[in-house]
Design a protein around this motif. Structure first.
Motif, mmCIF file in Angstrom:
data_model
loop_
_atom_site.group_PDB
_atom_site.id
_atom_site.type_symbol
_atom_site.label_atom_id
_atom_site.label_comp_id
_atom_site.label_asym_id
_atom_site.label_seq_id
_atom_site.Cartn_x
_atom_site.Cartn_y
_atom_site.Cartn_z
ATOM 1 N N GLU A 316 -3.767 56.550 44.881
ATOM 2 C CA GLU A 316 -2.034 56.862 44.603
ATOM 3 C C GLU A 316 -1.806 58.172 44.865
ATOM 4 O O GLU A 316 -0.480 58.636 45.513
ATOM 5 N N ARG A 317 -2.613 59.021 44.687
ATOM 6 C CA ARG A 317 -2.308 60.524 45.157
ATOM 7 C C ARG A 317 -2.258 60.794 46.742
ATOM 8 O O ARG A 317 -1.299 61.419 47.113
ATOM 9 N N LYS A 318 -3.059 60.141 47.531
ATOM 10 C CA LYS A 318 -2.966 60.135 48.890
ATOM 11 C C LYS A 318 -1.735 59.308 49.316
ATOM 12 O O LYS A 318 -1.070 59.550 50.381
ATOM 13 N N ILE A 319 -1.341 58.376 48.675
ATOM 14 C CA ILE A 319 0.071 57.503 49.150
ATOM 15 C C ILE A 319 1.155 58.586 48.904
ATOM 16 O O ILE A 319 2.095 58.483 49.621
ATOM 17 N N LEU A 320 1.111 59.031 47.889
ATOM 18 C CA LEU A 320 2.493 59.848 47.502
ATOM 19 C C LEU A 320 2.392 61.377 48.394
ATOM 20 O O LEU A 320 3.301 61.799 48.968
ATOM 21 N N GLU A 321 1.203 61.897 48.592
ATOM 22 C CA GLU A 321 1.011 62.851 49.806
ATOM 23 C C GLU A 321 1.598 62.430 51.093
ATOM 24 O O GLU A 321 2.265 63.153 51.898
ATOM 25 N N ALA A 322 1.270 61.149 51.600
ATOM 26 C CA ALA A 322 1.629 60.664 53.040
ATOM 27 C C ALA A 322 3.145 60.559 52.879
ATOM 28 O O ALA A 322 3.740 60.964 53.871
ATOM 29 N N LYS A 323 3.853 60.051 51.781
ATOM 30 C CA LYS A 323 5.354 59.934 51.621
ATOM 31 C C LYS A 323 5.993 61.272 51.745
ATOM 32 O O LYS A 323 6.891 61.338 52.493
ATOM 33 N N LYS A 355 1.374 47.120 44.894
ATOM 34 C CA LYS A 355 2.317 46.518 44.420
ATOM 35 C C LYS A 355 3.622 47.471 44.099
ATOM 36 O O LYS A 355 4.676 47.399 44.370
ATOM 37 N N LYS A 356 3.083 48.597 43.503
ATOM 38 C CA LYS A 356 3.992 49.813 43.033
ATOM 39 C C LYS A 356 4.540 50.135 44.363
ATOM 40 O O LYS A 356 5.829 50.598 44.056
ATOM 41 N N TYR A 357 3.689 50.400 45.375
ATOM 42 C CA TYR A 357 4.584 51.175 46.456
ATOM 43 C C TYR A 357 4.741 50.034 47.530
ATOM 44 O O TYR A 357 5.190 50.727 48.538
ATOM 45 N N ASN A 358 4.678 48.798 47.239
ATOM 46 C CA ASN A 358 5.369 47.637 48.077
ATOM 47 C C ASN A 358 4.530 48.215 49.589
ATOM 48 O O ASN A 358 5.146 48.043 50.727
ATOM 49 N N VAL A 359 3.012 48.018 49.550
ATOM 50 C CA VAL A 359 2.382 48.171 50.722
ATOM 51 C C VAL A 359 1.336 46.918 50.825
ATOM 52 O O VAL A 359 1.058 46.471 49.774
#
Length: 585
Positions: A316-323, A355-359
């Motif tokens: 989750e941390r890496k997804i947020l950083e990428a965004k 599901k939370k980030y629609n991935v």
């Protein structure tokens, strides 16, 4: 104790020197063993069909054949009763075989000779007294035989010599002491299916050229989707050349689902994408990103814990950083059975984040997906039913002959929309049958090998319960190995706790290294131990097991078990062989 029920024929439970004077490595002896094991005279019929027991028939029982030149002496290099065709292969060439007008008898004789070679090799592969490998260095092997291609044809006798030489130097991957790869063993029904599909020699792109095979792929993929947990087996899927291609298919579908315009306009039409996978995942995820033009730098590795499982919080941390950096997260690949540690990522937690980030949520179950067949072990894949796509390789834990890899997709029709090109010379829209059975347009390939029949026929022969028994046995063997070495002098486990799959990762410390205090010096020397022992294994030909480093960990043995012919005694042998070959290091 693991059940021997499916694989006891001619196995290690037979005491030595009790099978009569016939050598156990000859086809005739194999058939005699089969005849004793199989009821209703089935074994004897099998012998007759294969002509292995032909010497026991009277001449009146033999079919009449055209008079041919007497056979050359047997050159099997061991005592045997191999039947020899009544032809001189040294005088024949491929042009003398079918479709030559008088080639039927010659063709049957030649193919029977090839079958004899194959049967002898099969029996030898399961004989623990034979080598796993007859190792030669590449330059030496090049010199031992003439492998070069010539302008002029060679005789069929030369061709048979080439067949024997090829198998002589081949690795016996069916050998009970071959543990080197995730795909091991040789299933006889799967082998028969492979022979049949090669004989049929058709393509999987349309129903009109592969009617039965297309239907078998349909019913088998549906059954696999049911086992994953998708309601009524709904969805889609395809068999591909391997797990790497199946994973790339998944990435391709995920990109198309989010940005369908990429199919026509290419990567310039979409923002910079980001895919996420465990640092212990298979290299095919990065390879797929490179092939699809997404780029390896766009694959972001997520930290794993000490047992190799992905850490959801880091995902989750890496997804947020990428965004925040302007990337668009589009794909997460969780692994069910990592290649080295055999770890199973926490699929439920990963699916919640997707599901939370629609991935797109993909599960790479190439190695561990077959545990879905086991009621005892399928809990390790809890949450797989939430996936958008799943890779599952029956050619690994289910011992289906290579190659056999399936991609299962939750959304029906997505593969067709993503990949179809409407080639009118193959996929005409005015055919007289249901066009949904023309599966070629949803594949990246045009020509596609028939991989399904091996799996389908084995499933018919074993039933789900047979696969379950086979898988459970391999996991029992890995637990036996772990329990035997975890507290044994000279062994250190790479991570704490029982193995999650059949992967058992460990170091062997020779006696001269066990009291080294300096950690740097110890690791420097330990890094060289596994490669030397592996080299000696191959030169002696007794067994094969893989090794590799991982992160900051120096070379260690990665023992994997997927061959149902292996026994507890083979595990004992491996331990003793490691100690014998590494004692002086």
């Amino acid at each position: 104790m693991a059940s021997q029920g499916f694989w006891s024929l001619g196995g290690d439970n037979v005491p030595p020197n009790t099978a009569g004077s016939q050598s156990p490595s000859t086809p005739r002896a194999w058939c005699q063993a089969a005849a004793q094991k199989l009821s209703g005279g089935l074994g004897s019929k099998l012998c007759a069909l294969l002509n292995v027991a032909e010497m026991e028939k009277t001449s009146s029982e033999l079919p009449t054949k055209p008079q041919e030149t007497p056979a050359a002496p047997c050159d099997c290099n061991k005592p045997c009763n191999c039947p020899k065709a009544s032809v001189r292969f040294s005088d024949l060439y491929s042009t003398d075989l079918l479709p030559a007008s008088d080639g039927d008898a010659k063709t049957m004789s030649f193919l029977q000779e090839v079958v004899d070679i194959l049967l002898a090799y099969i029996v030898e592969s399961f004989d623990r007294e034979t080598k796993v490998i007859d190792f030669h260095y590449p330059n030496e092997l090049m010199q031992r035989n003439n492998w070069e291609l010539q302008d002029e044809p060679e005789s069929l006798d030369d061709i048979l010599v080439s067949c024997r030489a090829t198998l002589k130097y081949a690795i016996k991957t069916a050998h009970p002491r071959y543990f080197n790869q995730l795909s091991t063993g040789l299933d006889m029904v799967g082998l028969a299916a492979d022979w049949l599909t090669s004989t049929a020699n058709t393509n999987m792109f349309t129903y009109e050229v592969a009617p039965v095979f297309v239907l078998l792929e349909y019913v088998t993929l549906k059954k696999m989707r049911e086992i994953i947990g998708w309601q009524d087996g709904s969805g889609d899927g395809i068999f591909s050349p391997g797990g790497a291609i199946s994973n790339m298919y998944a990435m391709l579908l995920a990109r198309f689902k989010m940005f369908p315009e990429v199919k026509e306009k290419g990567m310039s039409s979409v923002p910079r994408l980001a895919a996420f996978t465990s640092e212990h995942s298979h290299f095919s995820i990065k390879k797929g990103a490179a092939a699809l033009g997404i780029g390896t730098e766009s694959v972001i590795c997520v930290k794993a814990d000490q047992t190799g499982k992905m850490i959801p919080a880091d995902l989750e941390r890496k997804i947020l950083e990428a965004k925040q950096k302007g990337f668009v997260p589009f794909f997460v690949s969780a692994t069910a059975g990592t290649t080295v540690y055999g770890a199973f990522d926490p699929l439920i937690a990963v699916s919640d984040i997707c599901k939370k980030y629609n991935v797109w949520f993909h599960v790479d179950g190439a190695w561990g997906g077959s545990l879905l067949m086991s009621r005892r072990h399928r809990w390790k894949l809890d949450g797989v039913d939430r996936a958008n796509s799943v890779t599952w390789n029956p050619h690994k834990m289910m011992s289906v002959p290579l190659q056999c890899s399936a991609l299962l997709v939750r959304e029906e029709g997505l593969m067709q929309n993503c990949n179809q090109m409407h080639a009118c010379y193959l996929f005409q829209q005015d055919k007289h049958y249901d066009l949904s059975y023309d599966t070629g347009d949803k594949a990246l390939q045009c020509g596609r090998h028939v991989d399904i029949f091996k799996l389908w026929l084995m499933w018919r022969a074993k039933g789900t319960i047979g696969f379950e028994s086979q898988i459970d046995k391999c996991l029992e063997l890995s637990e036996y190995l772990y329990n035997k070495i975890k507290d044994r002098e000279g062994y250190e486990m790479v991570f704490d706790g029982k193995p999650q799959h059949t992967n058992v990762c460990f170091w062997y410390l020779p006696p001269g290294m066990r009291h080294i205090v300096d950690k740097e010096e110890k690791n420097k020397r330990l890094h060289k131990v596994a490669p030397v022992i592996k080299a000696r294994m191959m030169e002696y030909g007794t067994t094969m097991v893989s090794y590799q480093p991982q992160g900051d960990k120096v070379n260690f043995f990665r023992m994997v078990i997927s061959n149902p012919a292996a026994t507890f005694e083979d595990i004992d042998f491996l331990i003793e062989e490691i100690e014998r070959l590494g004692h002086d290091l």
